[in-house]
Structures are given as C-alpha cells and as structure tokens.
Design a protein around this motif. Sequence first.
Motif, PDB file in Angstrom:
ATOM      1  N   VAL A 188     -58.289 -51.906  47.058  1.00  0.00           N
ATOM      2  CA  VAL A 188     -58.867 -51.110  45.983  1.00  0.00           C
ATOM      3  C   VAL A 188     -59.410 -49.807  46.563  1.00  0.00           C
ATOM      4  O   VAL A 188     -60.175 -49.815  47.528  1.00  0.00           O
ATOM      5  N   LEU A 189     -58.969 -48.705  45.944  1.00  0.00           N
ATOM      6  CA  LEU A 189     -59.443 -47.370  46.291  1.00  0.00           C
ATOM      7  C   LEU A 189     -60.136 -46.801  45.054  1.00  0.00           C
ATOM      8  O   LEU A 189     -59.617 -46.929  43.941  1.00  0.00           O
ATOM      9  N   ARG A 190     -61.290 -46.166  45.236  1.00  0.00           N
ATOM     10  CA  ARG A 190     -62.022 -45.600  44.099  1.00  0.00           C
ATOM     11  C   ARG A 190     -62.414 -44.157  44.383  1.00  0.00           C
ATOM     12  O   ARG A 190     -62.658 -43.787  45.520  1.00  0.00           O
ATOM     13  N   SER A 191     -62.487 -43.385  43.300  1.00  0.00           N
ATOM     14  CA  SER A 191     -63.028 -42.027  43.362  1.00  0.00           C
ATOM     15  C   SER A 191     -64.188 -41.971  42.379  1.00  0.00           C
ATOM     16  O   SER A 191     -64.535 -42.978  41.761  1.00  0.00           O
ATOM     17  N   GLU A 192     -64.759 -40.802  42.189  1.00  0.00           N
ATOM     18  CA  GLU A 192     -65.859 -40.655  41.238  1.00  0.00           C
ATOM     19  C   GLU A 192     -65.428 -41.012  39.819  1.00  0.00           C
ATOM     20  O   GLU A 192     -66.208 -41.529  39.048  1.00  0.00           O
ATOM     21  N   SER A 193     -64.184 -40.726  39.467  1.00  0.00           N
ATOM     22  CA  SER A 193     -63.757 -40.888  38.080  1.00  0.00           C
ATOM     23  C   SER A 193     -62.723 -41.983  37.838  1.00  0.00           C
ATOM     24  O   SER A 193     -62.473 -42.328  36.687  1.00  0.00           O
ATOM     25  N   ALA A 194     -62.100 -42.496  38.874  1.00  0.00           N
ATOM     26  CA  ALA A 194     -61.011 -43.459  38.663  1.00  0.00           C
ATOM     27  C   ALA A 194     -60.845 -44.341  39.896  1.00  0.00           C
ATOM     28  O   ALA A 194     -61.478 -44.131  40.917  1.00  0.00           O
ATOM     29  N   GLY A 195     -59.955 -45.287  39.752  1.00  0.00           N
ATOM     30  CA  GLY A 195     -59.641 -46.152  40.873  1.00  0.00           C
ATOM     31  C   GLY A 195     -58.206 -46.619  40.783  1.00  0.00           C
ATOM     32  O   GLY A 195     -57.561 -46.511  39.741  1.00  0.00           O
ATOM     33  N   VAL A 196     -57.722 -47.118  41.897  1.00  0.00           N
ATOM     34  CA  VAL A 196     -56.350 -47.603  41.955  1.00  0.00           C
ATOM     35  C   VAL A 196     -56.336 -48.893  42.772  1.00  0.00           C
ATOM     36  O   VAL A 196     -57.102 -49.051  43.724  1.00  0.00           O
ATOM     37  N   THR A 197     -55.469 -49.826  42.340  1.00  0.00           N
ATOM     38  CA  THR A 197     -55.277 -51.081  43.050  1.00  0.00           C
ATOM     39  C   THR A 197     -53.868 -51.097  43.626  1.00  0.00           C
ATOM     40  O   THR A 197     -52.901 -50.874  42.905  1.00  0.00           O
ATOM     41  N   LEU A 198     -53.774 -51.333  44.914  1.00  0.00           N
ATOM     42  CA  LEU A 198     -52.490 -51.467  45.592  1.00  0.00           C
ATOM     43  C   LEU A 198     -52.301 -52.950  45.872  1.00  0.00           C
ATOM     44  O   LEU A 198     -53.145 -53.579  46.519  1.00  0.00           O
ATOM     45  N   ARG A 199     -51.230 -53.529  45.339  1.00  0.00           N
ATOM     46  CA  ARG A 199     -50.981 -54.962  45.484  1.00  0.00           C
ATOM     47  C   ARG A 199     -49.698 -55.158  46.284  1.00  0.00           C
ATOM     48  O   ARG A 199     -48.662 -54.593  45.944  1.00  0.00           O
ATOM     49  N   LEU A 200     -49.790 -55.939  47.351  1.00  0.00           N
ATOM     50  CA  LEU A 200     -48.640 -56.245  48.187  1.00  0.00           C
ATOM     51  C   LEU A 200     -48.474 -57.756  48.231  1.00  0.00           C
ATOM     52  O   LEU A 200     -49.453 -58.477  48.385  1.00  0.00           O
ATOM     53  N   ALA A 201     -47.233 -58.218  48.095  1.00  0.00           N
ATOM     54  CA  ALA A 201     -46.958 -59.659  48.106  1.00  0.00           C
ATOM     55  C   ALA A 201     -45.872 -59.954  49.126  1.00  0.00           C
ATOM     56  O   ALA A 201     -44.995 -59.132  49.371  1.00  0.00           O
ATOM     57  N   GLY A 202     -45.932 -61.155  49.679  1.00  0.00           N
ATOM     58  CA  GLY A 202     -44.989 -61.526  50.736  1.00  0.00           C
ATOM     59  C   GLY A 202     -45.353 -60.807  52.019  1.00  0.00           C
ATOM     60  O   GLY A 202     -44.522 -60.169  52.649  1.00  0.00           O
ATOM     61  N   ILE A 203     -46.587 -60.934  52.435  1.00  0.00           N
ATOM     62  CA  ILE A 203     -47.116 -60.226  53.603  1.00  0.00           C
ATOM     63  C   ILE A 203     -46.420 -60.716  54.867  1.00  0.00           C
ATOM     64  O   ILE A 203     -46.315 -61.919  55.103  1.00  0.00           O
ATOM     65  N   VAL A 204     -45.957 -59.768  55.692  1.00  0.00           N
ATOM     66  CA  VAL A 204     -45.369 -60.123  56.981  1.00  0.00           C
ATOM     67  C   VAL A 204     -46.184 -59.565  58.147  1.00  0.00           C
ATOM     68  O   VAL A 204     -45.989 -59.983  59.284  1.00  0.00           O
ATOM     69  N   HIS A 205     -47.105 -58.623  57.857  1.00  0.00           N
ATOM     70  CA  HIS A 205     -47.919 -58.035  58.925  1.00  0.00           C
ATOM     71  C   HIS A 205     -49.144 -57.372  58.321  1.00  0.00           C
ATOM     72  O   HIS A 205     -49.043 -56.718  57.284  1.00  0.00           O
ATOM     73  N   THR A 206     -50.287 -57.536  58.961  1.00  0.00           N
ATOM     74  CA  THR A 206     -51.499 -56.796  58.597  1.00  0.00           C
ATOM     75  C   THR A 206     -52.225 -56.388  59.864  1.00  0.00           C
ATOM     76  O   THR A 206     -52.205 -57.097  60.874  1.00  0.00           O
TER      77      THR A 206
END
Length: 116
Positions: A23-41
């Motif tokens: 989850v990334l947020r700014s003063e006015s909005a936010g965005v969710t980045l969803r990744l599935a089938g993780i092979v590396h972090t």
Amino acid sequence: MRGHWLTSIVLRTDLEPSEAVVVLRSESAGVTLRLAGIVHTRTDIGSPDGDFVDQVVVRELPVDGPWPVEAHHLLHHHNNRSVLHWLTITGPSEVEIVAEKFSVGQVVSDRRSPST
C-alpha cells in the motif's frame, strides 16, 4: 509515484498462491499493488512508520526472450511457465518482489471530511 509513502507490505505465504499486498499513500489518494504467485521477495525497510517513495517500477520478465540485464540476479527464479512481474520500490526503504500475477487497485481514503 513520487509524493507517495510506503505504508504497508503484507506477505501471505499461507495462501495458495502466495500473495503480497503493498500500500502506497499520498495526501489525497492511495494505491494498492497486489502480487500473487510470489517467487522472490527482498525488503530493506528503514522506518516502521512508512517511508517516502522515490520510484516504483513494475517490469514484465518474459517467458521467452532475454531478461533485462538489471534482472539477471533473478534468473534462477524463472519458472518457464509464465511471464513474471518484477516490482521494485526505491526510496529510503527498498522493496523487490517477483510474482506470476500483478494488479493495481485504489485505496479508499479513510480521512473524514471536517464537519461544518
């Protein structure tokens, strides 16, 4: 994504397929980045309260054909089944996630309007 803060990363390895939600947020909005089938972090989180984001990049790593030179350290994660999605977030904190699926959603603001 300049002007956004990295506010949370949730990695679920108990799901099939595994999943990461960033989850990334700014003063006015936010965005969710969803990744599935993780092979590396890989994460190097500087502040538990969130860090300012300098850059967010998502690149496709193809099933066939050459991978970018800067992704060669990830070649051993190649699954020969699907395109992989490579997310990198840079700033004071650094995040790198490689997964089979990637999607973007909007975060509904939890800020309340001042009463009149």
